[in-house]
Design an enzyme around this catalytic site. Structure first.
Site, PDB file in Angstrom:
ATOM      1  N   TYR A  41      39.620  20.342 -30.413  1.00  0.00           N
ATOM      2  CA  TYR A  41      40.588  19.582 -29.622  1.00  0.00           C
ATOM      3  C   TYR A  41      39.971  19.218 -28.290  1.00  0.00           C
ATOM      4  CZ  TYR A  41      45.140  18.805 -31.629  1.00  0.00           C
ATOM      5  OH  TYR A  41      46.161  18.281 -32.352  1.00  0.00           O
ATOM      6  N   GLU A  54      41.591  16.690 -25.844  1.00  0.00           N
ATOM      7  CA  GLU A  54      42.432  15.719 -25.130  1.00  0.00           C
ATOM      8  C   GLU A  54      41.907  15.520 -23.713  1.00  0.00           C
ATOM      9  OE1 GLU A  54      46.612  16.643 -25.397  1.00  0.00           O
ATOM     10  OE2 GLU A  54      46.499  16.710 -27.581  1.00  0.00           O
ATOM     11  N   ASP A  75      39.365  -9.823 -30.098  1.00  0.00           N
ATOM     12  CA  ASP A  75      39.349  -8.766 -31.113  1.00  0.00           C
ATOM     13  C   ASP A  75      38.256  -9.163 -32.095  1.00  0.00           C
ATOM     14  OD1 ASP A  75      39.688  -7.261 -33.390  1.00  0.00           O
ATOM     15  OD2 ASP A  75      41.869  -7.497 -33.497  1.00  0.00           O
ATOM     16  N   THR A  78      36.898  -2.906 -34.446  1.00  0.00           N
ATOM     17  CA  THR A  78      36.818  -1.767 -35.351  1.00  0.00           C
ATOM     18  C   THR A  78      35.329  -1.493 -35.555  1.00  0.00           C
ATOM     19  OG1 THR A  78      37.032  -3.295 -37.201  1.00  0.00           O
ATOM     20  CG2 THR A  78      39.004  -2.063 -36.582  1.00  0.00           C
ATOM     21  N   LYS A 129      33.462  -2.370 -40.124  1.00  0.00           N
ATOM     22  CA  LYS A 129      33.290  -3.621 -40.894  1.00  0.00           C
ATOM     23  C   LYS A 129      31.816  -4.018 -40.837  1.00  0.00           C
ATOM     24  CE  LYS A 129      38.132  -4.941 -40.441  1.00  0.00           C
ATOM     25  NZ  LYS A 129      38.884  -4.354 -39.316  1.00  0.00           N
ATOM     26  N   ARG A 158      35.394   4.551 -40.127  1.00  0.00           N
ATOM     27  CA  ARG A 158      36.685   3.844 -40.038  1.00  0.00           C
ATOM     28  C   ARG A 158      37.326   4.170 -38.687  1.00  0.00           C
ATOM     29  NH1 ARG A 158      39.420   1.096 -43.512  1.00  0.00           N
ATOM     30  NH2 ARG A 158      37.578   1.256 -44.814  1.00  0.00           N
TER      31      ARG A 158
HETATM   32  N1  DSN Z   1      42.802  -4.867 -42.713  1.00  0.00           N
HETATM   33  C1  DSN Z   1      41.770  -5.544 -41.952  1.00  0.00           C
HETATM   34  C2  DSN Z   1      41.165  -6.637 -42.730  1.00  0.00           C
HETATM   35  O1  DSN Z   1      41.059  -6.475 -43.928  1.00  0.00           O
HETATM   36  O2  DSN Z   1      40.779  -7.645 -42.175  1.00  0.00           O
HETATM   37  C3  DSN Z   1      42.273  -5.993 -40.655  1.00  0.00           C
HETATM   38  O3  DSN Z   1      43.013  -4.975 -40.094  1.00  0.00           O
END
Ligand code: DSN
Length: 426
Positions: free
Chosen positions: A66, A68, A212, A238, A241, A247
């Protein structure tokens, strides 16, 4: 061994040895899922296959802690080592993206966007983002999402003529509505984004300029796509990708927004950060800073352009007539099927994609007119342009025979055989 390769079967089995003996149910499912990933053609553009380093960090003891708070200022003792991990992730991300400040704690893309709005907007404030049905994301102001419910999120779309962004229309809308925040960066837009134009529109209207870049994070980090991080106020991405990390997500911002953003992430919205995931993010950022990763990111786009060409040569219509990135949208209506029908037929052939609306779609998002496909996973498996001919032919064959179970079964056999050439988790 290139850094992105898995080290081989022996190590993977060792990794799961305990489960194999003590929890055969979960072990069995994980093996089944590994086989599914290896036997099929994965075209979902938001997915990827992580490296051994990322997987090791995810399965590490950092999950036990933990922490925080932030490095040097925690609400729990015993964080001396965790601070080193989190600081490493922060410094690597700053360097990779040329960002002034980075928060590596958001658990995923939606919480990252939520934290930005929480930090910089008040409920009811006006913001401007892209419509979900034309390439935006749920968190970019869709009415069913917190973003559309809490804030006055107005939406822009693409031009009807060419299905691309029209910066003049966006500028006019921004000038009229004077949003407090202008958001760009999309989940289903196949073309390059002119970030400089968005910056100019934001400056002219006095809006906070946010991107984003979740989908194109790996392309921006390597310069394969323009990187807005050095000159935008806030950028979220994110990490799983095109970045090929775990993730999760990060927020990058100018120093003057740092305190507000950090407070919004913790204690505003999240509790204890997932430090094993933060360790895995640090590993991914190191990998993404290598020349090999730059070549990899460039290959993703080369493969996508080639795949787009094969599909168009085979008579398929692509939204906007092609792609500049890792993804494309295919209009499947000419086949007399919907996006849902196409997704199902492709799945029968072990080809995975997701149904998706296309601009000005008259059908519902649950059963839209298109599918969204991309090349990150195929590129991670080592495929090159020449292999895209075969992948494109599989897709076209499948869509032409979407209602012929026997034909789909034959295509599945060819797909499984094709995939054997590209082992990853051996
Ligand atoms: N779920 C993602 C995508 O497939 O583009 C975006 O959050």
């Amino acid at each position: 061994m290139p850094f992105w390769d898995w080290r081989g079967l022996a190590l993977y089995e060792q990794h799961l040895n305990y489960l194999k003996e003590h929890d055969p149910d979960i072990f069995g499912y994980l093996e089944e899922e590994k086989k599914r990933q290896m036997d099929g053609i994965e075209l979902i553009p938001s997915e990827n296959l992580v490296s051994q380093g990322v997987l090791e960090a995810l399965g590490s003891v950092a999950t036990n802690k933990y922490s925080e708070g932030y490095p040097g200022k925690r609400y729990y003792g015993g964080n001396e080592v965790i601070d080193k991990i989190e600081n490493t992730a922060i410094e690597r991300a700053k360097k990779l993206f040329g960002a002034e400040h980075v928060n590596v704690q958001p658990n995923s893309g939606s919480p990252a966007n939520m934290a930005v709005y929480w930090a910089l907007l008040s409920p009811g404030d006006t913001a401007l983002g892209m419509k979900l049905t034309e390439g935006g994301h749920l968190t970019h102001g869709h009415p069913v999402n917190f973003s559309g419910k809490l804030y006055n999120f107005l939406q822009y779309g693409v031009d009807k003529e060419n299905e691309m962004l029209n910066y003049e229309t966006i500028a006019q809308l921004a000038d009229k509505e004077k949003p407090k925040l202008l958001l760009c960066g999309f989940t289903a837009y196949p073309r390059k984004i002119d970030f400089k134009k968005f910056r100019k529109i934001a400056d002219e209207t006095g809006a906070v300029c946010m991107a984003d870049i979740s989908h194109i994070g790996g392309l921006c980090a390597t310069g394969v796509h323009e990187n807005p991080s050095p000159y935008f106020d806030v950028v979220t991405t994110t990490t799983h990708k095109t970045l090929r990390g775990p993730r999760s997500a990060i927020i990058m911002c100018k120093k003057n927004f740092a305190e507000k953003i950090d407070k919004a992430v913790f204690p505003g919205l999240q509790g204890g950060p997932h430090e094993h995931v933060i360790a895995a993010k640090a590993v991914a950022f190191k990998e993404a800073a290598t020349p090999e990763f730059k070549n990899y990111a460039a290959q993703i786009v080369k493969n996508a352009k080639k795949l787009a060409q094969v599909l168009m040569d085979n008579g398929l219509r692509l939204v906007s007539g092609g792609t500049d990135t890792h993804l494309m949208l295919v209009d499947v209506t000419a086949f007399g099927i919907s996006g849902k029908g196409a997704e199902t037929a492709l799945e029968e052939c072990h080809i995975y994609c997701n149904k998706n609306t296309i601009p000005f779609d008259t059908k519902s998002p649950w059963d839209p007119s298109g599918i969204r496909i991309g090349t990150p996973v195929l590129t991670t498996r080592g495929m090159k342009e020449k292999d895209m001919q075969e992948v494109g032919d599989f897709i076209s064959d499948c869509l032409h025979n979407a209602n012929d179970k026997e034909k789909l079964k034959q295509i599945r056999g060819r797909v499984n055989k094709f995939c054997l050439q590209f082992p990853f988790y051996k």
